[in-house]
Design a protein around this motif. Sequence first.
Motif, PDB file in Angstrom:
ATOM      1  N   VAL A  52       0.832  -1.203   0.000  1.00 23.92           N
ATOM      2  CA  VAL A  52       0.000   0.000   0.000  1.00 23.92           C
ATOM      3  C   VAL A  52       0.868   1.255   0.000  1.00 23.92           C
ATOM      4  O   VAL A  52       0.371   2.356  -0.164  1.00 23.92           O
ATOM      5  CB  VAL A  52      -0.964  -0.031   1.217  1.00 23.92           C
ATOM      6  CG1 VAL A  52      -1.819   1.203   1.297  1.00 23.92           C
ATOM      7  CG2 VAL A  52      -1.849  -1.252   1.146  1.00 23.92           C
ATOM      8  N   GLU A  53       2.168   1.051   0.151  1.00 22.12           N
ATOM      9  CA  GLU A  53       3.164   2.129   0.129  1.00 22.12           C
ATOM     10  C   GLU A  53       3.015   3.079   1.316  1.00 22.12           C
ATOM     11  O   GLU A  53       3.068   4.289   1.170  1.00 22.12           O
ATOM     12  CB  GLU A  53       3.127   2.889  -1.193  1.00 22.12           C
ATOM     13  CG  GLU A  53       3.460   2.018  -2.379  1.00 22.12           C
ATOM     14  CD  GLU A  53       3.333   2.756  -3.699  1.00 22.12           C
ATOM     15  OE1 GLU A  53       2.941   3.935  -3.707  1.00 22.12           O
ATOM     16  OE2 GLU A  53       3.621   2.125  -4.720  1.00 22.12           O
ATOM     17  N   VAL A  54       2.808   2.501   2.474  1.00 22.65           N
ATOM     18  CA  VAL A  54       2.810   3.268   3.719  1.00 22.65           C
ATOM     19  C   VAL A  54       3.786   2.593   4.687  1.00 22.65           C
ATOM     20  O   VAL A  54       3.407   2.124   5.748  1.00 22.65           O
ATOM     21  CB  VAL A  54       1.398   3.398   4.333  1.00 22.65           C
ATOM     22  CG1 VAL A  54       0.548   4.371   3.578  1.00 22.65           C
ATOM     23  CG2 VAL A  54       0.718   2.044   4.441  1.00 22.65           C
ATOM     24  N   GLN A  55       5.044   2.561   4.319  1.00 23.28           N
ATOM     25  CA  GLN A  55       6.047   1.869   5.114  1.00 23.28           C
ATOM     26  C   GLN A  55       6.186   2.464   6.516  1.00 23.28           C
ATOM     27  O   GLN A  55       6.614   1.782   7.435  1.00 23.28           O
ATOM     28  CB  GLN A  55       7.409   1.876   4.420  1.00 23.28           C
ATOM     29  CG  GLN A  55       7.493   0.964   3.226  1.00 23.28           C
ATOM     30  CD  GLN A  55       6.978   1.606   1.947  1.00 23.28           C
ATOM     31  OE1 GLN A  55       6.617   2.771   1.926  1.00 23.28           O
ATOM     32  NE2 GLN A  55       6.917   0.827   0.874  1.00 23.28           N
ATOM     33  N   GLY A  56       5.825   3.701   6.674  1.00 25.18           N
ATOM     34  CA  GLY A  56       5.895   4.322   7.990  1.00 25.18           C
ATOM     35  C   GLY A  56       4.901   3.733   8.978  1.00 25.18           C
ATOM     36  O   GLY A  56       5.080   3.835  10.188  1.00 25.18           O
ATOM     37  N   LEU A  57       3.874   3.110   8.480  1.00 20.56           N
ATOM     38  CA  LEU A  57       2.862   2.499   9.340  1.00 20.56           C
ATOM     39  C   LEU A  57       3.014   0.987   9.419  1.00 20.56           C
ATOM     40  O   LEU A  57       2.105   0.296   9.883  1.00 20.56           O
ATOM     41  CB  LEU A  57       1.470   2.851   8.828  1.00 20.56           C
ATOM     42  CG  LEU A  57       1.156   4.342   8.852  1.00 20.56           C
ATOM     43  CD1 LEU A  57      -0.151   4.618   8.145  1.00 20.56           C
ATOM     44  CD2 LEU A  57       1.101   4.840  10.273  1.00 20.56           C
ATOM     45  N   ALA A  58       4.133   0.482   8.990  1.00 19.12           N
ATOM     46  CA  ALA A  58       4.353  -0.969   9.004  1.00 19.12           C
ATOM     47  C   ALA A  58       4.305  -1.515  10.428  1.00 19.12           C
ATOM     48  O   ALA A  58       3.761  -2.593  10.666  1.00 19.12           O
ATOM     49  CB  ALA A  58       5.675  -1.315   8.342  1.00 19.12           C
ATOM     50  N   PHE A  59       4.864  -0.775  11.369  1.00 22.09           N
ATOM     51  CA  PHE A  59       4.844  -1.228  12.760  1.00 22.09           C
ATOM     52  C   PHE A  59       3.414  -1.400  13.248  1.00 22.09           C
ATOM     53  O   PHE A  59       3.084  -2.371  13.925  1.00 22.09           O
ATOM     54  CB  PHE A  59       5.597  -0.228  13.653  1.00 22.09           C
ATOM     55  CG  PHE A  59       5.578  -0.588  15.100  1.00 22.09           C
ATOM     56  CD1 PHE A  59       6.383  -1.603  15.581  1.00 22.09           C
ATOM     57  CD2 PHE A  59       4.732   0.062  15.981  1.00 22.09           C
ATOM     58  CE1 PHE A  59       6.356  -1.957  16.924  1.00 22.09           C
ATOM     59  CE2 PHE A  59       4.698  -0.281  17.321  1.00 22.09           C
ATOM     60  CZ  PHE A  59       5.514  -1.295  17.788  1.00 22.09           C
ATOM     61  N   TRP A  60       2.541  -0.472  12.886  1.00 22.90           N
ATOM     62  CA  TRP A  60       1.141  -0.525  13.303  1.00 22.90           C
ATOM     63  C   TRP A  60       0.422  -1.723  12.686  1.00 22.90           C
ATOM     64  O   TRP A  60      -0.300  -2.445  13.378  1.00 22.90           O
ATOM     65  CB  TRP A  60       0.454   0.774  12.928  1.00 22.90           C
ATOM     66  CG  TRP A  60      -0.918   0.888  13.480  1.00 22.90           C
ATOM     67  CD1 TRP A  60      -1.263   1.118  14.765  1.00 22.90           C
ATOM     68  CD2 TRP A  60      -2.128   0.750  12.755  1.00 22.90           C
ATOM     69  NE1 TRP A  60      -2.625   1.131  14.884  1.00 22.90           N
ATOM     70  CE2 TRP A  60      -3.182   0.911  13.666  1.00 22.90           C
ATOM     71  CE3 TRP A  60      -2.427   0.504  11.421  1.00 22.90           C
ATOM     72  CZ2 TRP A  60      -4.511   0.835  13.281  1.00 22.90           C
ATOM     73  CZ3 TRP A  60      -3.751   0.440  11.039  1.00 22.90           C
ATOM     74  CH2 TRP A  60      -4.771   0.601  11.964  1.00 22.90           C
ATOM     75  N   THR A  61       0.611  -1.938  11.390  1.00 27.57           N
ATOM     76  CA  THR A  61      -0.072  -3.059  10.736  1.00 27.57           C
ATOM     77  C   THR A  61       0.442  -4.400  11.251  1.00 27.57           C
ATOM     78  O   THR A  61      -0.334  -5.322  11.451  1.00 27.57           O
ATOM     79  CB  THR A  61       0.074  -2.980   9.208  1.00 27.57           C
ATOM     80  OG1 THR A  61       1.457  -2.980   8.863  1.00 27.57           O
ATOM     81  CG2 THR A  61      -0.587  -1.755   8.648  1.00 27.57           C
TER      82      THR A  61
END
Length: 96
Positions: A52-61
Amino acid sequence: MTFYILLYWHFPVMVMLVTLASGAIRLLYPRLPVLLILLGSGLVGYLYAWMVEVQGLAFWTVTVNLVFSFLTIGVVQYVRYLKRKAEELGKSDPRS
């Protein structure tokens, strides 16, 4: 706001599929290590963030996937425990 539009429908679907998959895997293969299942669900969360190209939110997912997967594994283990206890009580019941 864009993040919520992107994740509106496929993020909950991904979480539900990971939950169902981890429960089914634990039910069908009870000797498979829990950490392996959790590693797989965390990897799915990371791949989702990457796709989804939101690597900054990888920790959350990854965290959300791990929590739901762990809860599902716990429910499956609890059901297995209850089934085992019911069978033990059924064997020790003098009326049967």
